[in-house]
Design an enzyme around this catalytic site. Sequence first.
Site, PDB file in Angstrom:
ATOM      1  CG  ASP A 451      -1.908  -1.086   1.267  1.00  0.00           C
ATOM      2  OD1 ASP A 451      -2.348  -1.479   0.191  1.00  0.00           O
ATOM      3  OD2 ASP A 451      -2.251  -1.553   2.369  1.00  0.00           O
ATOM      4  CG  ASP A 749      -4.853  -0.406   5.550  1.00  0.00           C
ATOM      5  OD1 ASP A 749      -5.780  -0.770   4.800  1.00  0.00           O
ATOM      6  OD2 ASP A 749      -4.219   0.650   5.380  1.00  0.00           O
ATOM      7  CG  ASP A 753      -6.655  -4.459   2.118  1.00  0.00           C
ATOM      8  OD1 ASP A 753      -6.924  -4.400   0.909  1.00  0.00           O
ATOM      9  OD2 ASP A 753      -6.284  -3.478   2.781  1.00  0.00           O
TER      10      ASP A 753
END
Length: 1030
Positions: A451, A749, A753
């Site tokens: 990310d 997070d 996900d």
Amino acid sequence: MSNLLRDFEVDAKNPSLEARQRWRSSVSIVKNRARRFRNIRDLDKLAAYETKKHQIQEKIRVAFYVQKAALQFIDAVARPQYKLTDEVREAGFSIEADELASMVRNHDTKSLSNNGGVEELAKKVSVSLTEGVSSSELPIREKIFGENRYAEKPARSFLMFVWEALQDITLIILMVCAVVSIGVGVATEGFPKGMYDGTGILLSILLVVMVTAISDYKQSLQFIDLDREKKKIIVQVTRDGNRQEISIHDLVVGDVVHLSIGDQVPADGIFISGYNLEIDESSLSGESEPSHVNEKKPFLLSGTKVQNGSAKMLVTTVGMRTEWGKLMETLVDGGEDETPLQVKLNGVATIIGKIGLSFAVLTFVVLCIRFVLEKAASGSFTDWSSEDALTLLDYFAISVTIIVVAVPEGLPLAVTLSLAFAMKKLMSDRALVRHLAACETMGSSTCICTDKTGTLTTNHMVVNKVWICDQVQERQEENKESFHLELPEEVKSILLQGIFQNTGSEVVKDKDGNTQILGSPTERAILEFGLLLGGDFGAQRKEHKILKIEPFNSDKKKMSVLIALPGGGARAFCKGASEIVLKMCENVVDSNGETVPLTEERIADISDVIEGFASEALRTLCLVYKDLDEAPSGDLPDGGYTMVAVVGIKDPVRPGVREAVQTCQAAGITVRMVTGDNISTAKAIAKECGIFTEGGLAIEGSQFRDLPPHEMRAIIPKIQVMARSLPLDKHTLVSNLRKIGEVVSVTGDGTNDAPALHEADIGLAMGIAGTEVAKENADVIIMDDNFKTIVNVARWGRAVYINIQKFVQFQLTVNVVALIINFVSACITGSAPLTAVQLLWVNMIMDTLGALALATEPPNEGLMKRPPIARTASFITKPMWRNIAGQSVYQLIVLGILNFAGESLLNLNGPDSTAVLNTIIFNTFVFCQVFNEINSREIEKINVFKGMFNSWVFTGVMTVTVVFQVTIVEFLGAFASTVPLSWQHWLLSVLIGSLSMIVAVILKCIPVESCHHHDGYELLPSGPSSSNSA
């Protein structure tokens, strides 16, 4: 070797039951099953646990379905009466813990209604729903209602590890031999001389057992610490009138808990207020369909997960009174899932064990045959004495000790030791490894899908630029704390309403009266912007009633709220990804503060503003609103909004990220950025981090997901940046990368996900920004959300693999030499040069102490200058076989010469010449292992000393080994069958041992692989002064 290890292969993640059963049944030669399999999951216990878990889930599921009928029946008969005890009354409470537990567990709405609803229930547990629990009341609440902890299996004591170490069948046989030896020895040779041999064996066994138990006990303490870290969950509560974060274990009945998407419900409780709350109860009931919780269905159960929405709940039941607590009680501590390396080394140990057993039997048979033939030749075949029995017993003890040395019990255990050591170190470096195999697999990782926000960037966001009323305003450089916006009053009012109403965060006062913003970094940045404009969060919230909330969703990439206007009607606010929200607008607020139609020209102008912000690496959000005559009954509108502002949020790149990315690239690990941000923002950040390079591809998630499978496979290797991606895009990318042979690590997070984290070879959840759902599906939790920490995990993963290779090389060399020298000597001379006591000491050097020394070496920078370890690579490589063979041949030649020609070469005369020679052989053999242990620090490199003194464990083990060897030879001769040596003989032993280091240098100059060595270094290292000798 690969063919022999076919049955010893399992997947690193989610191994099949068949593969796990196959390798367990293939392990045929085990000296100590209890110790070997202590940290391996017990499949029988696991099956029993799963059965019990399903039974409890079924019971809960049935209870959910029949509760109404059951409660109606109870109403018709009689409800159970709970009598208020004096203790509860004196503590200031008006309801029993069991009544609260029963109410929530049975979803008893009638009981809740009889108690006056959640407000009256709060009064009965003496708490204000706005102020929360007072800190001074915590002890009495824990005393009356219990602590929020579950029953745990008590930790094993040190004595249990001692007892486990004594379960070694070879040590038990040797103890029996030692006792018999003492009995026969005292009868034939008198006291105390007759006790020496047997006592020596017993003392050696005691030493082996104690060292083994100490090592295992320390290892268990490391796992206990790690397990404690895994169970740490932080929850947000209102206490003493302030919102604060506490540990889940500190939660008490009466606490007001704030829940949001991805949270685990920390205790049983009752819904106070909230919006669109959906609860995933599959962990408790097995039901996959989410449950909607509201005022009519207000019950929340511990252990369930928030799938959508947000809420406040009143804690009513904690700890073992909850159904989750009872479920946790059934959880058997059955160890970890085995790692591929553990399984593979169990296979190696089994194969070598079979060879060792064969050699031990052969040695015993040869010694016995020679002894019988010698008796027959001397004419005393019919004359057997107790001394002959003692000799045969000695032969048997030597053979059993050969099995002790030959079965490398320490190989699979060394993996656990190395992984436990690495996990402990990583925990101090802010990485919590949840599954052992992940640390090992990370060494093979070829790709990291990361990310952007919070991992590559600092996650400390501020609104840096804003476009409003056709003007771009920038935060003042000289005064970071203010924005000078000249806005019409009505526009400013709508802007502040949009900021303070359409948020999932809160502005609160801390204990010192300072303003504190709670929530995600993006929300904090927007709220801080509103405060800088002079807005008042509390006043705005009191002025308007919120009718409906649609929380931020990573699929829709926006959040919306509907409020009631004082004069009637309603107003919807929306904020989110610029391109998405812009398409929902029909009007815009112009430079005069007037609402005008959003023409194509204005859309182009706003798009240019968005692109300009994004190219400066700013995250862009649009703030829009829409007035409605009445509140819609269904979802909030998706069109007809008026554009108010575009904000550009700055999130600086973390210091050291660019260097960490370069380290990955040098190590053959491709870093890909997967983000929900605008593609221009993503590319700007990726370039700054060194991820987006020439020839790389940046693509939007919408383009990626629309590609046909063959085109998708073709471009995936080139993708470096994926912007505006959905969680499903991340999952698709990960699964396709795995299909083309990549070993994929992925960060996540959010709740959405979880599938990608589960699919990846190594799932990396964020410790700060990550939800409990993400953490539960991850293999490693990055506690500081920092990309550099991910690189550190990869470094340690490689260190674990290479350290085990070093230990295997060292142990196999000792195995080969000890087996052959004893067998050959037995065949030729009729006696073994190494006694049972000496072999036990050698076993401890190569097993427990060797594992401590080599398996716990810290990583060096050179590890990240070579490609990842291929999954299909042979564990025992050609350079390792070369080193094992070369060192074994050298040691066998030297020890053979000493054994068969030592007396004449060393000019040994006198009655003790044989004892002196055997002591020299034993001493030389040990020092060969000491120096070979140093050699084993590098499989390929010549400079084996670099960093040696940085590893205190290695230097400590070396020092202890040498000191104890001197003690055995000089002072414990009666027990170890040694005699004190002269300084010349000591020098000779050390010199012969040290020559193995020169042999190692020569061996490492012999090429065995075509281009590069297995660890990625050049074929011929240039020695200690080389710059590549890291």
